[in-house]
Design an enzyme around this catalytic site. Structure first.
Site, PDB file in Angstrom:
ATOM      1  N   ALA A  10       0.692  13.511  -2.676  1.00 46.72           N
ATOM      2  CA  ALA A  10       1.802  14.286  -3.269  1.00 46.72           C
ATOM      3  C   ALA A  10       1.810  15.835  -3.250  1.00 46.72           C
ATOM      4  O   ALA A  10       2.618  16.580  -3.530  1.00 46.72           O
ATOM      5  CB  ALA A  10       1.758  13.961  -5.012  1.00 46.72           C
ATOM      6  N   TYR A 164      -0.262   1.376  13.810  1.00 50.64           N
ATOM      7  CA  TYR A 164       0.803   1.891  12.743  1.00 50.64           C
ATOM      8  C   TYR A 164       1.660   0.714  12.206  1.00 50.64           C
ATOM      9  O   TYR A 164       1.855   0.355  11.187  1.00 50.64           O
ATOM     10  CB  TYR A 164       1.509   3.075  13.026  1.00 50.64           C
ATOM     11  CG  TYR A 164       2.588   3.648  12.049  1.00 50.64           C
ATOM     12  CD1 TYR A 164       1.682   4.189  11.286  1.00 50.64           C
ATOM     13  CD2 TYR A 164       3.630   3.305  12.066  1.00 50.64           C
ATOM     14  CE1 TYR A 164       2.541   4.860  10.031  1.00 50.64           C
ATOM     15  CE2 TYR A 164       4.430   3.781  10.994  1.00 50.64           C
ATOM     16  CZ  TYR A 164       3.866   4.877  10.084  1.00 50.64           C
ATOM     17  OH  TYR A 164       4.667   5.326   9.131  1.00 50.64           O
TER      18      TYR A 164
END
Length: 259
Positions: A10, A164
């Protein structure tokens, strides 16, 4: 009743904007950050931007299971509820590296860490129902296959994009499986591709892929995850895949229950 959110990663990018959106709605938001210094700097900005000082910084290091084990009891001692668990943090390393526990870094941070954290916080989520789990994934999950023989690229050649895509497929498989297991318990789980966003995720990519064409801003990239977290229309929607704010079909592999 004051609602509580935990947002991983965050301190920057999409995670910062997700935290900002939740704080703006009056929630208490735990900024789950690996780097506490960056987390506290982000908190100052977020409080200034939203006027809501109910932002708290706690260390969430998805590459270190010992730190996650240390985080969970601290969180449970501090908060009696968890309304939103938003898995935003992720990595896209170009070369094969390892987590502190020896896992291939992409799989470890993007899937194994979030899996561990969700499992540890699941009883609290159920007690807090209605609650929501939001998992940020990628449209690249469509290119992913999951190699159960060598998921950590110990034998096969490591490639950043392949690793990924595998981890992002794992995100969607996990989300759909979680939704099935939580059916009827008041906790929804949905996955979202936020779009191609200008963040630090691609910093190790080859030069021709490092700067995507016409990327979204982090603020625009946060719209989908915030929609999944807060929209009243999605109160009973679970086990779905979104691109931005639009529900879309996930790949065939992601919908393979046996897989």
């Amino acid at each position: 009743m004051n609602k509580v959110a935990l947002v991983t990663g965050a301190n920057s990018g999409i995670g910062f904007e997700i935290a900002r959106g939740l704080l703006a709605k009056g929630a208490t938001v735990v900024l789950g950050c690996r780097d506490l210094k960056k987390g506290h700097a982000a908190r100052e900005q977020l409080v200034s931007l939203t006027g809501n000082d109910a932002a708290e910084v706690m260390q969430v290091d998805l590459a270190n299971l010992a730190r996650l084990r240390n985080f969970v009891p601290k969180f449970l001692a501090r908060f009696e509820r968890l309304d939103w668990l938003v898995h935003n943090a992720g990595v896209w390393p170009r070369t094969r590296r390892k987590t502190e526990d020896g896992f291939e870094l992409t799989l470890g941070v993007n899937h194994l860490g979030p899996f561990f954290l969700t499992d540890a916080l699941l009883p609290l989520l159920v007690r807090s129902a209605p609650a929501r789990v939001v998992v940020l994934t990628s449209s690249m999950h469509r290119e992913g296959t999951f190699d159960f023989e060598d998921p950590q690229f110990k034998v096969r050649q490591h490639h950043g994009g392949t690793a990924y895509a595998q981890s992002k497929l794992a995100n969607v498989l996990f989300t759909f499986a979680l939704a099935r297991r939580l059916e009827g318990q008041g906790v929804t789980a949905n996955a979202v591709h936020p779009g191609v966003v200008a963040t630090g995720l691609r910093r190790e990519a080859p030069p021709n892929a490092r700067e995507p064409k016409n990327p979204l801003t982090p603020e625009a990239g946060a719209l989908g995850p915030l929609h999944l977290a807060m929209s009243p229309t999605l109160a009973n929607i679970t086990g779905r895949y979104f691109e931005g704010t639009e529900q879309m079909p996930a790949s065939g592999a992601a919908n393979d229950v046996k897989l």
